[in-house]
Each structure stands twice: as C-alpha cells, then as structure tokens.
Design a protein around this motif. Structure first.
Motif, short mmCIF file in Angstrom:
data_model
loop_
_atom_site.label_atom_id
_atom_site.label_comp_id
_atom_site.label_asym_id
_atom_site.label_seq_id
_atom_site.Cartn_x
_atom_site.Cartn_y
_atom_site.Cartn_z
N GLU A 1 0.84 -1.20 0.00
CA GLU A 1 0.00 0.00 0.00
C GLU A 1 0.88 1.25 0.00
O GLU A 1 1.90 1.30 0.69
CB GLU A 1 -0.86 -0.04 1.26
N ALA A 2 0.47 2.28 -0.74
CA ALA A 2 1.20 3.55 -0.71
C ALA A 2 0.85 4.27 0.59
O ALA A 2 -0.29 4.21 1.05
CB ALA A 2 0.81 4.41 -1.91
N PRO A 3 1.83 4.98 1.18
CA PRO A 3 1.57 5.64 2.46
C PRO A 3 0.41 6.63 2.43
O PRO A 3 -0.38 6.69 3.37
CB PRO A 3 2.88 6.37 2.79
N ASP A 4 0.30 7.40 1.34
CA ASP A 4 -0.79 8.38 1.31
C ASP A 4 -2.15 7.69 1.18
O ASP A 4 -3.14 8.13 1.76
CB ASP A 4 -0.56 9.44 0.21
N ALA A 5 -2.17 6.57 0.45
CA ALA A 5 -3.42 5.81 0.34
C ALA A 5 -3.78 5.19 1.69
O ALA A 5 -4.96 5.13 2.07
CB ALA A 5 -3.29 4.73 -0.73
N ALA A 6 -2.77 4.74 2.41
CA ALA A 6 -3.00 4.16 3.74
C ALA A 6 -3.61 5.21 4.66
O ALA A 6 -4.53 4.92 5.44
CB ALA A 6 -1.69 3.65 4.33
N VAL B 1 -5.41 7.92 3.83
CA VAL B 1 -6.81 8.17 3.44
C VAL B 1 -7.69 7.06 4.00
O VAL B 1 -8.77 7.31 4.56
CB VAL B 1 -6.94 8.28 1.90
N ARG B 2 -7.24 5.82 3.88
CA ARG B 2 -8.02 4.67 4.39
C ARG B 2 -8.18 4.75 5.90
O ARG B 2 -9.29 4.58 6.44
CB ARG B 2 -7.31 3.36 4.00
N GLU B 3 -7.10 5.02 6.60
CA GLU B 3 -7.17 5.07 8.06
C GLU B 3 -8.08 6.19 8.55
O GLU B 3 -8.82 6.03 9.51
CB GLU B 3 -5.77 5.24 8.67
N LEU B 4 -8.02 7.33 7.88
CA LEU B 4 -8.85 8.47 8.31
C LEU B 4 -10.33 8.17 8.06
O LEU B 4 -11.19 8.57 8.85
CB LEU B 4 -8.42 9.75 7.61
N ARG B 5 -10.59 7.44 7.00
CA ARG B 5 -11.97 7.03 6.72
C ARG B 5 -12.46 6.06 7.80
O ARG B 5 -13.55 6.21 8.35
CB ARG B 5 -12.03 6.38 5.34
N GLU B 6 -11.62 5.07 8.13
CA GLU B 6 -12.01 4.06 9.11
C GLU B 6 -12.15 4.65 10.52
O GLU B 6 -13.09 4.35 11.25
CB GLU B 6 -10.95 2.95 9.18
N GLU B 7 -11.16 5.46 10.91
CA GLU B 7 -11.10 5.91 12.30
C GLU B 7 -11.98 7.11 12.59
O GLU B 7 -12.48 7.25 13.70
CB GLU B 7 -9.66 6.30 12.67
N LEU B 8 -12.12 7.98 11.59
CA LEU B 8 -12.81 9.26 11.83
C LEU B 8 -14.05 9.45 10.97
O LEU B 8 -14.80 10.40 11.16
CB LEU B 8 -11.85 10.43 11.55
N GLY B 9 -14.22 8.59 9.96
CA GLY B 9 -15.37 8.72 9.06
C GLY B 9 -15.29 9.90 8.12
O GLY B 9 -16.31 10.38 7.63
N GLU C 1 -13.53 12.04 4.66
CA GLU C 1 -12.89 11.94 3.35
C GLU C 1 -11.82 13.03 3.32
O GLU C 1 -12.13 14.22 3.44
CB GLU C 1 -13.90 12.15 2.23
N ALA C 2 -10.57 12.59 3.21
CA ALA C 2 -9.47 13.54 3.34
C ALA C 2 -8.59 13.53 2.10
O ALA C 2 -8.53 12.56 1.34
CB ALA C 2 -8.62 13.17 4.54
N GLN C 3 -7.94 14.65 1.90
CA GLN C 3 -6.93 14.78 0.85
C GLN C 3 -5.58 14.91 1.54
O GLN C 3 -5.40 15.77 2.41
CB GLN C 3 -7.21 16.03 0.02
N VAL C 4 -4.65 14.05 1.15
CA VAL C 4 -3.30 14.11 1.70
C VAL C 4 -2.51 15.13 0.89
O VAL C 4 -2.56 15.13 -0.35
CB VAL C 4 -2.66 12.71 1.65
N LEU C 5 -1.79 15.99 1.58
CA LEU C 5 -1.13 17.10 0.89
C LEU C 5 0.37 16.86 0.72
O LEU C 5 0.85 16.76 -0.40
CB LEU C 5 -1.39 18.41 1.66
N ALA C 6 1.11 16.78 1.80
CA ALA C 6 2.57 16.68 1.67
C ALA C 6 3.15 15.97 2.88
O ALA C 6 2.61 16.07 3.99
CB ALA C 6 3.16 18.08 1.58
N ARG C 7 4.26 15.30 2.66
CA ARG C 7 4.93 14.63 3.77
C ARG C 7 5.77 15.62 4.56
O ARG C 7 6.50 16.43 3.99
CB ARG C 7 5.81 13.51 3.20
N ALA C 8 5.65 15.56 5.86
CA ALA C 8 6.49 16.39 6.72
C ALA C 8 7.91 15.83 6.72
O ALA C 8 8.11 14.62 6.62
CB ALA C 8 5.93 16.38 8.14
#
Ligand SMILES: Nc1nc2c([nH]c(=O)n2[C@H]2C[C@H](O)[C@@H](COP(=O)(O)OP(=O)(O)OP(=O)(O)O)O2)c(=O)[nH]1
Length: 130
Positions: free
Chosen positions: A44-49, A51-59, A61-68
């Motif tokens: 799995e790609a980290p940004d896809a992971a 998005v999936r985790e935020l959907r599961e944990e918080l319900g 729909e998020a857009q990932v922007l940039a890696r710190a």
C-alpha cells in the motif's frame, strides 16, 4: 531492516487548527493524544493508507497534501511518518469511531494543551512550525 513498518499519521488541518485524537487503546497509550492514522499495509502507498485510516477511524474523506520532513522512531519495528492533510469539501466532520474516544481541533496557541504521546512531540513540533 526488512522488519521496519511505517505508521502514517495525519496532521489534519482545518485552516490553522490541527486535529488531535485521544487514544482509547492499548492500555499503555490510552488517554494520550496522537495524530490519527495507522500502519501501512503490505503493497500500500503511504498516502493511500492514510486516506483509508482516516476514513475508518474518523469517518472523513481527506486529501493528503505533503509529507512532513523527518521520521520518528516508535516502538520497534515501527516508525512514524507524518503527512499534512485536509478534509475534502462535503466530508463529514471527524468523529472518534475507532481507536479514539475524543477529538480536539487545536488552534495555534492550544497545540501543547493536550498530553501528546512522547514519541509524537517532535512530529507535532515539525508540522506546527513550533
Ligand atoms: N496512528 C498513530 N499511531 C501512533 C502514533 N504514535 C505512536 O506511537 N503510534 C503507535 C500506536 C500503535 O502502536 C502504532 C499504530 O497502530 P494503530 O493501532 O494506530 O494502527 P492500525 O490502525 O493500523 O491498527 P491495527 O490494524 O494494527 O489494529 O503506532 C500516532 O501519532 N498515530
């Protein structure tokens, strides 16, 4: 070294406010605050992971922007990578559906009001510029 597992955490911003999530488990971490996210699955790609985790944990729909910049050691074999993210237009508001029992949007002067996991402090400093 093949045993290294990446945990992705979201620095989820709503304007200047950062979302903090209080863990409800395991006992060793419960009650402490973290960046919502979780383990990247094999292939799995980290940004896809994230998005999936935020959907599961918080319900949400998020857009990932940039890696710190940086990577923070957790309990071996885990390492924490952090990505900034925002809610997509029309996303439900975050709710503590899984792994957390409370959420807080922290303004710039409230970042250190919660008891972050020790291993998250440097990551939070990095994404809040403080
Ligand atoms: N999500 C997240 N996990 C963190 C942070 N800091 C920290 O030490 N951890 C630890 C807690 C866990 O041991 C591990 C991530 O586990 P998790 O329980 O969030 O992952 P997951 O959702 O994929 O869980 P599971 O499927 O294995 O149950 O990393 C953080 O800021 N965010």
């Amino acid at each position: 070294m093949t045993d290294r597992i990446v945990v992705v955490g979201a620095a989820l911003f709503d304007g200047p406010r950062l979302l903090a999530a209080r863990r409800s488990a395991p006992a060793a971490l419960a009650g402490r605050w973290e960046l919502p996210g979780g383990k990247v699955e094999h292939g799995e790609a980290p940004d896809a992971a994230l998005v999936r985790e935020l959907r599961e944990e918080l319900g949400v729909e998020a857009q990932v922007l940039a890696r710190a910049t940086g990577e923070w050691p957790l309990k071996p074999p885990y390492v924490l990578q952090v990505w900034t993210a925002r809610l997509l237009p029309g996303s439900p508001a975050p709710e503590p559906l899984q792994d957390h029992d409370e959420l807080r949007w922290l303004g710039p002067d409230e970042i250190w009001d919660v008891d972050w996991l020790d291993q998250d402090v440097e990551a939070v400093r990095e994404v809040t510029g403080g």
